[in-house]
Design a protein around this motif. Structure first.
Motif, PDB file in Angstrom:
ATOM      1  N   ARG A  11       0.883  -0.575   0.129  1.00  0.00           N
ATOM      2  CA  ARG A  11       0.147   0.711  -0.123  1.00  0.00           C
ATOM      3  C   ARG A  11       0.952   0.930   0.144  1.00  0.00           C
ATOM      4  NH1 ARG A  11      -3.384  -0.002   4.970  1.00  0.00           N
ATOM      5  NH2 ARG A  11      -3.983  -1.257   4.792  1.00  0.00           N
ATOM      6  N   CYS A  12       1.544   1.007   0.815  1.00  0.00           N
ATOM      7  CA  CYS A  12       2.831   2.586   0.734  1.00  0.00           C
ATOM      8  C   CYS A  12       3.972   2.803  -0.606  1.00  0.00           C
ATOM      9  CB  CYS A  12       3.760   2.230   1.813  1.00  0.00           C
ATOM     10  SG  CYS A  12       3.235   2.580   3.395  1.00  0.00           S
ATOM     11  N   ASP A  13       3.759   1.232  -0.925  1.00  0.00           N
ATOM     12  CA  ASP A  13       4.535   1.638  -2.802  1.00  0.00           C
ATOM     13  C   ASP A  13       3.809   2.014  -3.481  1.00  0.00           C
ATOM     14  OD1 ASP A  13       6.400   0.494  -1.803  1.00  0.00           O
ATOM     15  OD2 ASP A  13       6.365  -1.836  -2.473  1.00  0.00           O
ATOM     16  N   ALA A  14       2.005   1.648  -3.035  1.00  0.00           N
ATOM     17  CA  ALA A  14       1.763   2.216  -4.267  1.00  0.00           C
ATOM     18  C   ALA A  14       1.345   3.756  -4.866  1.00  0.00           C
ATOM     19  CB  ALA A  14      -0.060   1.738  -4.245  1.00  0.00           C
ATOM     20  N   ILE A  15       0.927   4.040  -2.826  1.00  0.00           N
ATOM     21  CA  ILE A  15       0.809   4.883  -2.490  1.00  0.00           C
ATOM     22  C   ILE A  15       2.069   6.200  -2.897  1.00  0.00           C
ATOM     23  CG2 ILE A  15       0.662   6.982  -0.857  1.00  0.00           C
ATOM     24  CD1 ILE A  15      -0.781   4.977   0.539  1.00  0.00           C
ATOM     25  N   LEU A  16       3.016   5.948  -2.981  1.00  0.00           N
ATOM     26  CA  LEU A  16       4.299   6.695  -3.587  1.00  0.00           C
ATOM     27  C   LEU A  16       4.251   6.177  -5.081  1.00  0.00           C
ATOM     28  CD1 LEU A  16       6.835   6.222  -0.688  1.00  0.00           C
ATOM     29  CD2 LEU A  16       5.856   7.835  -0.929  1.00  0.00           C
ATOM     30  N   ALA A  17       4.233   5.740  -5.622  1.00  0.00           N
ATOM     31  CA  ALA A  17       4.046   5.259  -6.730  1.00  0.00           C
ATOM     32  C   ALA A  17       3.060   6.460  -7.058  1.00  0.00           C
ATOM     33  CB  ALA A  17       3.726   4.131  -7.453  1.00  0.00           C
ATOM     34  N   ALA A  18       1.576   6.579  -7.403  1.00  0.00           N
ATOM     35  CA  ALA A  18       1.063   7.335  -7.352  1.00  0.00           C
ATOM     36  C   ALA A  18       1.152   9.031  -6.902  1.00  0.00           C
ATOM     37  CB  ALA A  18      -0.495   6.880  -6.794  1.00  0.00           C
ATOM     38  N   ALA A  19       2.276   9.120  -6.244  1.00  0.00           N
ATOM     39  CA  ALA A  19       2.624  10.402  -5.653  1.00  0.00           C
ATOM     40  C   ALA A  19       3.233  10.720  -6.672  1.00  0.00           C
ATOM     41  CB  ALA A  19       2.630  10.331  -4.075  1.00  0.00           C
ATOM     42  N   ALA A  30       0.995  19.417  -6.399  1.00  0.00           N
ATOM     43  CA  ALA A  30      -0.115  18.445  -7.318  1.00  0.00           C
ATOM     44  C   ALA A  30      -0.363  17.323  -6.762  1.00  0.00           C
ATOM     45  CB  ALA A  30      -0.312  18.063  -8.653  1.00  0.00           C
ATOM     46  N   VAL A  31       0.518  17.182  -6.076  1.00  0.00           N
ATOM     47  CA  VAL A  31       0.498  15.588  -5.199  1.00  0.00           C
ATOM     48  C   VAL A  31      -0.394  16.112  -3.213  1.00  0.00           C
ATOM     49  CG1 VAL A  31       1.691  14.537  -3.482  1.00  0.00           C
ATOM     50  CG2 VAL A  31       2.891  15.433  -5.973  1.00  0.00           C
ATOM     51  N   THR A  32      -2.116  15.846  -3.961  1.00  0.00           N
ATOM     52  CA  THR A  32      -2.353  16.143  -2.571  1.00  0.00           C
ATOM     53  C   THR A  32      -3.210  15.507  -1.740  1.00  0.00           C
ATOM     54  OG1 THR A  32      -4.545  16.069  -3.572  1.00  0.00           O
ATOM     55  CG2 THR A  32      -3.070  18.314  -3.465  1.00  0.00           C
ATOM     56  N   ALA A  33      -3.591  14.571  -0.647  1.00  0.00           N
ATOM     57  CA  ALA A  33      -4.093  13.438  -0.356  1.00  0.00           C
ATOM     58  C   ALA A  33      -5.447  12.563  -0.955  1.00  0.00           C
ATOM     59  CB  ALA A  33      -3.897  13.426   0.929  1.00  0.00           C
ATOM     60  N   ARG A  34      -5.869  13.350  -1.560  1.00  0.00           N
ATOM     61  CA  ARG A  34      -6.872  13.224  -2.197  1.00  0.00           C
ATOM     62  C   ARG A  34      -6.291  13.219  -3.279  1.00  0.00           C
ATOM     63  NH1 ARG A  34     -12.419  13.409  -1.230  1.00  0.00           N
ATOM     64  NH2 ARG A  34     -11.850  15.218   0.122  1.00  0.00           N
ATOM     65  N   ARG A  35      -5.312  13.201  -4.603  1.00  0.00           N
ATOM     66  CA  ARG A  35      -5.182  12.868  -5.834  1.00  0.00           C
ATOM     67  C   ARG A  35      -4.416  11.208  -5.475  1.00  0.00           C
ATOM     68  NH1 ARG A  35      -2.664  17.013  -9.786  1.00  0.00           N
ATOM     69  NH2 ARG A  35      -2.953  15.485 -11.211  1.00  0.00           N
ATOM     70  N   LEU A  57       4.182  12.701   3.453  1.00  0.00           N
ATOM     71  CA  LEU A  57       4.090  12.435   1.748  1.00  0.00           C
ATOM     72  C   LEU A  57       5.377  12.745   0.695  1.00  0.00           C
ATOM     73  CD1 LEU A  57       3.137  10.412  -0.142  1.00  0.00           C
ATOM     74  CD2 LEU A  57       1.277  11.707  -0.500  1.00  0.00           C
ATOM     75  N   LEU A  58       5.428  13.681   1.160  1.00  0.00           N
ATOM     76  CA  LEU A  58       6.679  14.389   0.045  1.00  0.00           C
ATOM     77  C   LEU A  58       7.946  14.040   0.952  1.00  0.00           C
ATOM     78  CD1 LEU A  58       5.189  18.451  -0.483  1.00  0.00           C
ATOM     79  CD2 LEU A  58       5.284  15.709  -2.619  1.00  0.00           C
ATOM     80  N   GLN A  59       8.464  14.025   1.927  1.00  0.00           N
ATOM     81  CA  GLN A  59       9.238  13.563   2.715  1.00  0.00           C
ATOM     82  C   GLN A  59      10.231  12.323   1.980  1.00  0.00           C
ATOM     83  OE1 GLN A  59       8.767  15.116   6.466  1.00  0.00           O
ATOM     84  NE2 GLN A  59      11.013  15.405   6.481  1.00  0.00           N
ATOM     85  N   ALA A  60       8.560  11.072   1.935  1.00  0.00           N
ATOM     86  CA  ALA A  60       9.418   9.556   1.667  1.00  0.00           C
ATOM     87  C   ALA A  60       9.236   9.552   0.328  1.00  0.00           C
ATOM     88  CB  ALA A  60       7.648   8.905   2.010  1.00  0.00           C
ATOM     89  N   LEU A  61       8.453  10.155  -0.603  1.00  0.00           N
ATOM     90  CA  LEU A  61       9.012  10.499  -2.007  1.00  0.00           C
ATOM     91  C   LEU A  61      10.131  11.164  -2.269  1.00  0.00           C
ATOM     92  CD1 LEU A  61       7.693  10.163  -4.982  1.00  0.00           C
ATOM     93  CD2 LEU A  61       6.947  12.380  -4.939  1.00  0.00           C
ATOM     94  N   LEU A  62      10.747  12.019  -1.880  1.00  0.00           N
ATOM     95  CA  LEU A  62      12.532  12.604  -1.696  1.00  0.00           C
ATOM     96  C   LEU A  62      13.036  11.580  -1.118  1.00  0.00           C
ATOM     97  CD1 LEU A  62      14.025  15.282  -2.368  1.00  0.00           C
ATOM     98  CD2 LEU A  62      14.035  15.300  -0.256  1.00  0.00           C
ATOM     99  N   ALA A  63      13.184  10.720  -0.767  1.00  0.00           N
ATOM    100  CA  ALA A  63      13.400   9.541   0.126  1.00  0.00           C
ATOM    101  C   ALA A  63      13.882   8.240  -1.027  1.00  0.00           C
ATOM    102  CB  ALA A  63      12.667   8.888   0.787  1.00  0.00           C
ATOM    103  N   VAL A  64      13.053   8.200  -1.442  1.00  0.00           N
ATOM    104  CA  VAL A  64      12.736   7.013  -2.631  1.00  0.00           C
ATOM    105  C   VAL A  64      13.823   7.522  -3.635  1.00  0.00           C
ATOM    106  CG1 VAL A  64      10.632   6.088  -4.205  1.00  0.00           C
ATOM    107  CG2 VAL A  64      10.689   6.086  -2.438  1.00  0.00           C
ATOM    108  N   LEU A  65      13.576   9.337  -4.257  1.00  0.00           N
ATOM    109  CA  LEU A  65      15.078   9.561  -5.284  1.00  0.00           C
ATOM    110  C   LEU A  65      15.766   9.288  -5.008  1.00  0.00           C
ATOM    111  CD1 LEU A  65      12.374  13.349  -6.164  1.00  0.00           C
ATOM    112  CD2 LEU A  65      12.352  11.028  -7.457  1.00  0.00           C
ATOM    113  N   LEU A  66      16.093   9.569  -3.295  1.00  0.00           N
ATOM    114  CA  LEU A  66      17.466   9.930  -2.904  1.00  0.00           C
ATOM    115  C   LEU A  66      17.937   8.297  -2.755  1.00  0.00           C
ATOM    116  CD1 LEU A  66      17.110  12.904  -0.732  1.00  0.00           C
ATOM    117  CD2 LEU A  66      18.031  12.664  -2.512  1.00  0.00           C
ATOM    118  N   ASP A  67      17.189   7.309  -2.833  1.00  0.00           N
ATOM    119  CA  ASP A  67      17.441   6.376  -2.217  1.00  0.00           C
ATOM    120  C   ASP A  67      18.298   4.902  -2.927  1.00  0.00           C
ATOM    121  OD1 ASP A  67      17.522   4.061  -0.747  1.00  0.00           O
ATOM    122  OD2 ASP A  67      16.282   2.445  -1.654  1.00  0.00           O
ATOM    123  N   GLY A  68      18.261   5.330  -4.579  1.00  0.00           N
ATOM    124  CA  GLY A  68      19.232   5.046  -5.429  1.00  0.00           C
ATOM    125  C   GLY A  68      20.110   5.368  -5.154  1.00  0.00           C
ATOM    126  N   THR A  69      20.764   6.634  -4.946  1.00  0.00           N
ATOM    127  CA  THR A  69      21.901   7.653  -5.859  1.00  0.00           C
ATOM    128  C   THR A  69      23.549   6.696  -6.077  1.00  0.00           C
ATOM    129  OG1 THR A  69      20.292   8.957  -5.041  1.00  0.00           O
ATOM    130  CG2 THR A  69      23.048  10.038  -5.732  1.00  0.00           C
TER     131      THR A  69
END
Length: 200
Positions: A11-19, A30-35, A57-69
């Motif tokens: 579920r977390c992965d799906a949320i982050l993929a959508a974000a 545009a990254v809102t909980a509703r969208r 949510l944005l912090q988690a998204l940023l962490a995904v972007l930085l994770d594979g650096t």
């Protein structure tokens, strides 16, 4: 919103993929909980349950972007290469990744320039620091193997070589966003080769 119940990590992965997709398409604002919830097929409450807030949510998204650096720069297979070959391989792989993942690079720049608070800047700055540190050992080896003290003048030091390599890659990242097809790995590698001292 109904639908099959997913395990928590899925579920977390799906949320982050959508974000991620929303941020790429329409920007970070545009990254809102509703969208995100609509795109992920879950309720907005589940977005808040997992990430507490939009910033979470944005912090988690940023962490995904930085994770594979650093993945390509810390590949164990690099250790078997001679220093200069290792440096070339590291640079080549990074340039190829910039082109392949230029949308993610653009999103990282969006974080850096539009989200100026420490919540977002600090992890990006820390990641940039680790990125430079990943190049330092091999650049020091290359500089050390390239000449002898008192030899060819004021040669480029390993630290300066690493800073230059990283600056070239950062510049190439902007070019990859503007025009991915115009990033020419061989031209950038030739520039780095020109900094190399004659072998001792």
């Amino acid at each position: 919103m109904g639908g099959p119940k997913l395990p928590e990590q899925e579920r977390c992965d799906a949320i982050l993929a959508a974000a991620y997709q929303i941020a790429l398409t329409d920007g970070l604002d545009a990254v809102t909980a509703r969208r995100v919830a609509t795109a992920a097929g879950i309720s907005p409450g589940l977005v808040f349950f997992h990430f507490q807030s939009k910033d979470g949510l944005l912090q988690a998204l940023l962490a995904v972007l930085l994770d594979g650096t650093l993945d390509a720069l810390t590949d164990p297979g690099l250790a078997a290469l001679a220093p200069w070959d290792r440096l070339e391989r590291m640079v080549r792989v990074e340039l190829e990744r910039l082109v392949e993942h230029h949308a993610g690079v653009e999103l990282l720049f969006a974080f850096y320039f539009s989200r100026r608070d420490d919540l977002f800047r600090d992890p990006i700055e820390a990641s940039f620091g680790r990125y430079l540190e990943a190049f330092l050992p091999v650049c020091r080896e290359v500089a050390g193997a390239a000449g002898t003290p008192g030899g060819a003048a004021e040669a480029v030091s390993g630290d300066d070589l690493a800073a230059t390599v990283v600056a070239l890659i950062h510049g190439a990242s902007i070019q990859a966003i503007r025009s991915p097809a115009s990033v020419r790995s061989e031209a950038l590698l030739a520039t780095i080769r020109a900094l190399r001292l004659p072998a001792a």
